[in-house]
Design an enzyme around this catalytic site. Structure first.
Site, PDB file in Angstrom:
ATOM      1  N   HIS A 287      -7.664  -3.789  -6.943  1.00 50.70           N
ATOM      2  CA  HIS A 287      -6.223  -3.726  -7.214  1.00 50.70           C
ATOM      3  C   HIS A 287      -5.989  -4.112  -8.670  1.00 50.70           C
ATOM      4  O   HIS A 287      -6.735  -4.898  -9.254  1.00 50.70           O
ATOM      5  CB  HIS A 287      -5.452  -4.638  -6.260  1.00 50.70           C
ATOM      6  CG  HIS A 287      -5.241  -3.995  -4.922  1.00 50.70           C
ATOM      7  ND1 HIS A 287      -4.085  -3.350  -4.572  1.00 50.70           N
ATOM      8  CD2 HIS A 287      -6.074  -3.865  -3.855  1.00 50.70           C
ATOM      9  CE1 HIS A 287      -4.197  -2.862  -3.344  1.00 50.70           C
ATOM     10  NE2 HIS A 287      -5.391  -3.167  -2.878  1.00 50.70           N
TER      11      HIS A 287
ATOM     12  N   ASN B 278      -3.539  -0.099  -6.140  1.00 49.28           N
ATOM     13  CA  ASN B 278      -4.955   0.116  -6.399  1.00 49.28           C
ATOM     14  C   ASN B 278      -5.102   0.665  -7.815  1.00 49.28           C
ATOM     15  O   ASN B 278      -4.135   1.158  -8.404  1.00 49.28           O
ATOM     16  CB  ASN B 278      -5.507   1.181  -5.434  1.00 49.28           C
ATOM     17  CG  ASN B 278      -5.556   0.697  -4.003  1.00 49.28           C
ATOM     18  OD1 ASN B 278      -4.549   0.699  -3.298  1.00 49.28           O
ATOM     19  ND2 ASN B 278      -6.714   0.274  -3.582  1.00 49.28           N
TER      20      ASN B 278
ATOM     21  N   ARG C  24      -3.188   5.681   2.693  1.00 49.77           N
ATOM     22  CA  ARG C  24      -3.135   4.491   3.536  1.00 49.77           C
ATOM     23  C   ARG C  24      -2.642   3.282   2.730  1.00 49.77           C
ATOM     24  O   ARG C  24      -1.509   2.864   2.869  1.00 49.77           O
ATOM     25  CB  ARG C  24      -4.545   4.226   4.144  1.00 49.77           C
ATOM     26  CG  ARG C  24      -4.529   3.308   5.361  1.00 49.77           C
ATOM     27  CD  ARG C  24      -4.531   1.844   5.014  1.00 49.77           C
ATOM     28  NE  ARG C  24      -5.612   1.472   4.113  1.00 49.77           N
ATOM     29  CZ  ARG C  24      -5.664   0.306   3.487  1.00 49.77           C
ATOM     30  NH1 ARG C  24      -4.721  -0.602   3.661  1.00 49.77           N
ATOM     31  NH2 ARG C  24      -6.654   0.022   2.658  1.00 49.77           N
ATOM     32  N   ASP C  25      -3.454   2.758   1.857  1.00 44.37           N
ATOM     33  CA  ASP C  25      -3.075   1.581   1.061  1.00 44.37           C
ATOM     34  C   ASP C  25      -1.827   1.888   0.242  1.00 44.37           C
ATOM     35  O   ASP C  25      -0.961   1.023   0.053  1.00 44.37           O
ATOM     36  CB  ASP C  25      -4.237   1.214   0.122  1.00 44.37           C
ATOM     37  CG  ASP C  25      -4.266  -0.269  -0.227  1.00 44.37           C
ATOM     38  OD1 ASP C  25      -3.224  -0.909  -0.135  1.00 44.37           O
ATOM     39  OD2 ASP C  25      -5.347  -0.763  -0.609  1.00 44.37           O
TER      40      ASP C  25
ATOM     41  N   HIS D 120     -13.240  -2.135  -3.877  1.00 45.49           N
ATOM     42  CA  HIS D 120     -11.832  -1.796  -3.686  1.00 45.49           C
ATOM     43  C   HIS D 120     -11.035  -2.685  -4.635  1.00 45.49           C
ATOM     44  O   HIS D 120     -10.960  -3.902  -4.450  1.00 45.49           O
ATOM     45  CB  HIS D 120     -11.475  -2.073  -2.219  1.00 45.49           C
ATOM     46  CG  HIS D 120     -10.063  -1.807  -1.842  1.00 45.49           C
ATOM     47  ND1 HIS D 120      -9.671  -0.625  -1.252  1.00 45.49           N
ATOM     48  CD2 HIS D 120      -8.940  -2.563  -1.954  1.00 45.49           C
ATOM     49  CE1 HIS D 120      -8.363  -0.676  -1.004  1.00 45.49           C
ATOM     50  NE2 HIS D 120      -7.898  -1.838  -1.410  1.00 45.49           N
TER      51      HIS D 120
ATOM     52  N   CYS E 295      -1.037  -4.904  -0.409  1.00 47.67           N
ATOM     53  CA  CYS E 295      -1.040  -5.485   0.934  1.00 47.67           C
ATOM     54  C   CYS E 295       0.292  -6.176   1.189  1.00 47.67           C
ATOM     55  O   CYS E 295       0.746  -6.964   0.364  1.00 47.67           O
ATOM     56  CB  CYS E 295      -2.182  -6.492   1.054  1.00 47.67           C
ATOM     57  SG  CYS E 295      -2.158  -7.416   2.599  1.00 47.67           S
TER      58      CYS E 295
END
Ligand code: ZN
Length: 301
Positions: free
Chosen positions: A208, A248, A14-15, A206, A239
């Site tokens: 980054h 990430n 996803r990310d 989460h 994002c």
């Protein structure tokens, strides 16, 4: 196998993939899911239910959940930003949803076209809707450690949002360093208080790696008691609404980091790395992770 001492949630599909222009076929994504599960991952974020025009890579979210070969004990989650997303997730049979607000008013408006106050009210309704359909909700706070538009985010605002999310019925809380601006001292302070507020409700992080502090932050949070982290294979991610956002923290690097310190993740680094290398070959993407490039015999502790 020994029980993992930390849980890693794989965010690469996803990310990670959302940042890539090359559209990956649904069947290929499903093959990667199978391989990530075989590698030992027990939490996988598969997709987001967002407008396909905004994020074309996520257009097959429904198809992914419908065709998913579910494995016992594996949690498959999705990300949603609004009520439409929750409704699509309910229809697709999703059992675990990530719903979040941004601690930054400016980022919130860019990401969701809502102010923080509007987003909070909307969030509460979405959580209630999801839970009424038996869906577990991970309630997230984006930009919890800093914002590219607003700079520092007051810690009190983050604590208020945690209370707000718990009050709304969150099954888990997730704090996101969406911009990679966090540092270990801030992490220690913010997480200590966040853990107190959460009590029995699990707290996930989460992270980054935009400023190359991802693993330093992970370690600071681990030392004060966090046992659940989001990672992405190869260090993919970012994002679309945050300037300069990069990946990430890499799943492989995190597995290796913990293994060297004697902390069990239950994940086979080499099997994850094989997926990362395939993604790189297929998409010519720049992956920021380190360990996926290093053969297993060299990276062994
Ligand atoms: Zn992210």
């Amino acid at each position: 196998m020994t029980t993992p001492e930390v849980i890693l949630e794989e965010q690469g599909l996803r990310d990670g993939l959302q940042t890539l222009k090359t559209l990956i076929p649904t069947e290929k994504k499903l093959e990667w899911v199978d391989r990530l599960v075989a590698a030992g991952l027990r939490r996988i974020q598969l997709a987001s239910f967002v407008h396909p025009r905004l994020v074309p890579q996520m257009a097959d979210a429904e198809a992914l959940f419908q065709q998913l070969r579910k494995h016992q004990g594996v949690v498959y989650s999705a990300l949603v930003l609004n009520q439409k997303g929750v409704e699509r997730a309910i229809a697709a049979g999703v059992e675990h949803l990530a719903i979040s607000v941004s601690a930054s008013d400016t980022h919130s408006q860019k990401n969701t076209r809502m102010t923080l106050e509007e987003a909070k009210a909307d969030f509460r309704q979405n959580v209630q809707l999801a839970r009424a359909h038996g869906i577990r909700v991970r309630a997230g706070i984006q930009c919890a450690f800093g914002c590219r538009y607003e700079g520092a985010i007051p810690a009190e605002r983050v604590f208020d949002l945690i209370k707000h999310h718990l009050d709304a019925g969150a099954d888990e809380i997730a704090l996101a360093d969406s911009t990679g601006m966090a540092h270990p001292v801030q992490m220690r302070y913010l997480i200590s208080r966040a853990l107190e507020l959460c009590g029995p409700v699990p707290l996930a992080l989460h992270l980054h790696n935009t400023e190359n502090k991802g693993l330093a932050n992970l370690f600071a949070a681990y030392e004060v008691g966090v046992r659940q982290f989001d990672t992405a294979f190869g260090g993919l991610g970012g994002c679309p609404f945050i300037p300069g956002a990069t990946g990430n923290i890499a799943t492989e690097d995190t597995v290796h980091f913990f293994r060297q310190m004697g902390v069990e993740t239950g994940i086979d680094l080499e099997q994850v790395a094989a997926v990362s290398r395939e993604v790189e070959a297929m998409t010519h993407a720049h992956l920021s992770g380190a360990l996926y490039k290093i053969p297993a015999r060299v990276s062994a502790p």
